[in-house]
Scaffold this active site. Structure first.
Site, mmCIF file in Angstrom:
data_model
loop_
_atom_site.group_PDB
_atom_site.id
_atom_site.type_symbol
_atom_site.label_atom_id
_atom_site.label_comp_id
_atom_site.label_asym_id
_atom_site.label_seq_id
_atom_site.Cartn_x
_atom_site.Cartn_y
_atom_site.Cartn_z
ATOM 1 N NE ARG A 27 -3.990 1.991 0.297
ATOM 2 C CZ ARG A 27 -4.436 2.896 -0.354
ATOM 3 N NH1 ARG A 27 -3.573 3.145 -1.515
ATOM 4 N NH2 ARG A 27 -5.521 3.605 -0.226
ATOM 5 N N GLY A 28 0.830 1.962 -1.115
ATOM 6 C CA GLY A 28 1.835 2.998 -1.293
ATOM 7 C C GLY A 28 1.797 4.165 -0.190
ATOM 8 C CD GLU A 29 -3.088 5.530 2.132
ATOM 9 O OE1 GLU A 29 -3.516 5.557 3.639
ATOM 10 O OE2 GLU A 29 -3.696 5.777 1.198
ATOM 11 C CG ASP A 30 -0.386 2.065 4.874
ATOM 12 O OD1 ASP A 30 -0.704 3.248 5.165
ATOM 13 O OD2 ASP A 30 -1.100 1.001 4.943
ATOM 14 C CB THR A 31 5.257 0.644 3.276
ATOM 15 O OG1 THR A 31 4.595 -0.020 1.843
ATOM 16 C CG2 THR A 31 4.509 -0.013 4.472
ATOM 17 N NE ARG A 32 3.969 4.934 -3.904
ATOM 18 C CZ ARG A 32 3.667 4.182 -4.916
ATOM 19 N NH1 ARG A 32 4.797 3.802 -5.774
ATOM 20 N NH2 ARG A 32 2.513 3.720 -5.256
ATOM 21 N N GLY A 59 -7.912 5.032 -11.037
ATOM 22 C CA GLY A 59 -8.937 4.049 -11.373
ATOM 23 C C GLY A 59 -9.208 2.991 -10.436
ATOM 24 C CD GLU A 93 -0.734 -4.924 -6.573
ATOM 25 O OE1 GLU A 93 -0.265 -4.246 -7.238
ATOM 26 O OE2 GLU A 93 -0.151 -5.320 -5.455
#
Length: 309
Positions: A27-32, A59, A93
């Site tokens: 999840r990008g906002e958490d760990t990117r 999307g 995913e």
């Protein structure tokens, strides 16, 4: 063609060419910009070919390119973080990754500051996210049910649990060590590009194996020359080798055992394959046998030999 064995198990697709060693689902906002970025950097620095989606997602539907990247990966690492389940993209995913797992892909979850039981049972943030998805997709509840089933399955997989209880770098090093070992044990042997009628044979043999058992299992494939015995053996090897601590496929064994030099070479190859590059520094055929038995006797090994008659 006939098969002899003493066991029985499950099946899957065999002929897979991998483009990536590792696919990272996160999840990008958490760990990117933190954990996942550091993990990806260490893996790449050490020669692990990773796929990481660096694009900000737009999307609702997961892209075809991402699905293909998952299919083309030897290993998937799922970084479960507090907001993972709020992303329908991440959940899609996850479903695809578990589908690939049934076809031989290695799947390793990282529970990053989340309790695995919350993932399994969809409690806490995971429960809240799924409740919102049920409201949004009330006309397509099968999709949400697939997500729930995938979270339950993934939450039961063996992986790593990070709770901020140790240095992150050391934690990532543990993951790298496991990935390196898995990559080493996933080596494949060449199978002809367009084998005809092999899928059913591979499936039949795989059903006879009990890969989860700790017992010694021997399977013999025999028949007339030229009917595809070696091709099938290679396909089986490629399909199941990742499930063992070491694996080796030795060809032309009968020819190579006719001389001491040939025996030495077979022993070197076996030792090198399973121990990942370490040479057998012992002289004498029988002494080498003792050393091999001592070093490999405690390991779970897949050993395939081709013996021409």
């Amino acid at each position: 063609m006939a098969f002899f064995t003493n066991k029985g198990a499950s099946s899957s697709s065999f002929n897979h060419q991998y483009k990536y060693d590792v696919f990272l689902s996160f999840r990008g906002e958490d760990t990117r910009n933190g954990f996942t970025s550091n993990l990806n950097g260490i893996l790449r620095h050490n020669g692990i070919n990773t796929f990481i989606d660096d694009e900000l997602r737009r999307g609702e539907e997961i892209s075809i390119e991402l699905l293909e990247a998952i299919e083309s990966s030897r290993i998937s690492i799922i970084v479960f973080s507090k907001n993972y389940a709020s992303s329908t993209w991440c959940l899609d995913e996850l479903v695809k990754i578990l589908e690939c797992k049934s076809h031989g892909q290695i799947v390793l979850p990282v529970f990053y500051k989340v309790d695995p039981s919350k993932v399994r049972s969809q409690k806490g943030k995971f429960g809240e996210a799924l409740a919102k998805h049920e409201e949004k997709f009330k006309d397509n509840m099968k999709k949400v049910q697939r997500w729930r089933a995938a979270l339950n399955e993934a939450g039961n997989l063996s992986g790593w649990h990070y709770q901020n209880d140790r240095p992150q770098f050391r934690f990532i090093q543990e993951i790298f060590a496991e990935i390196s070992s898995a990559k080493l044990n996933c080596k494949q042997v060449f199978v002809v590009k367009y084998p005809i009628g092999i899928d059913s044979r591979v499936e039949e043999i795989n059903k006879r194996l009990d890969i989860e058992s700790n017992d010694v299992c021997m399977l013999v494939i025999h028949g007339l020359p030229g009917i595809g015995k070696t091709t099938i053996a290679k396909a089986i090897f490629n399909l199941i080798a990742y499930q063992f601590e070491g694996s080796s496929f030795l060809e032309n064994v009968r020819e190579n055992t006719r001389t001491n030099d040939g025996l030495h070479q077979l022993q070197e190859t076996l030792y090198f394959d399973i121990l990942g590059g370490r040479n057998l520094k012992v002289h004498g055929v029988f002494k080498r046998i003792d050393v091999i038995m001592e070093m490999l006797g405690h390991k779970r090994i897949l050993f395939v030999t081709q013996i021409s008659t």
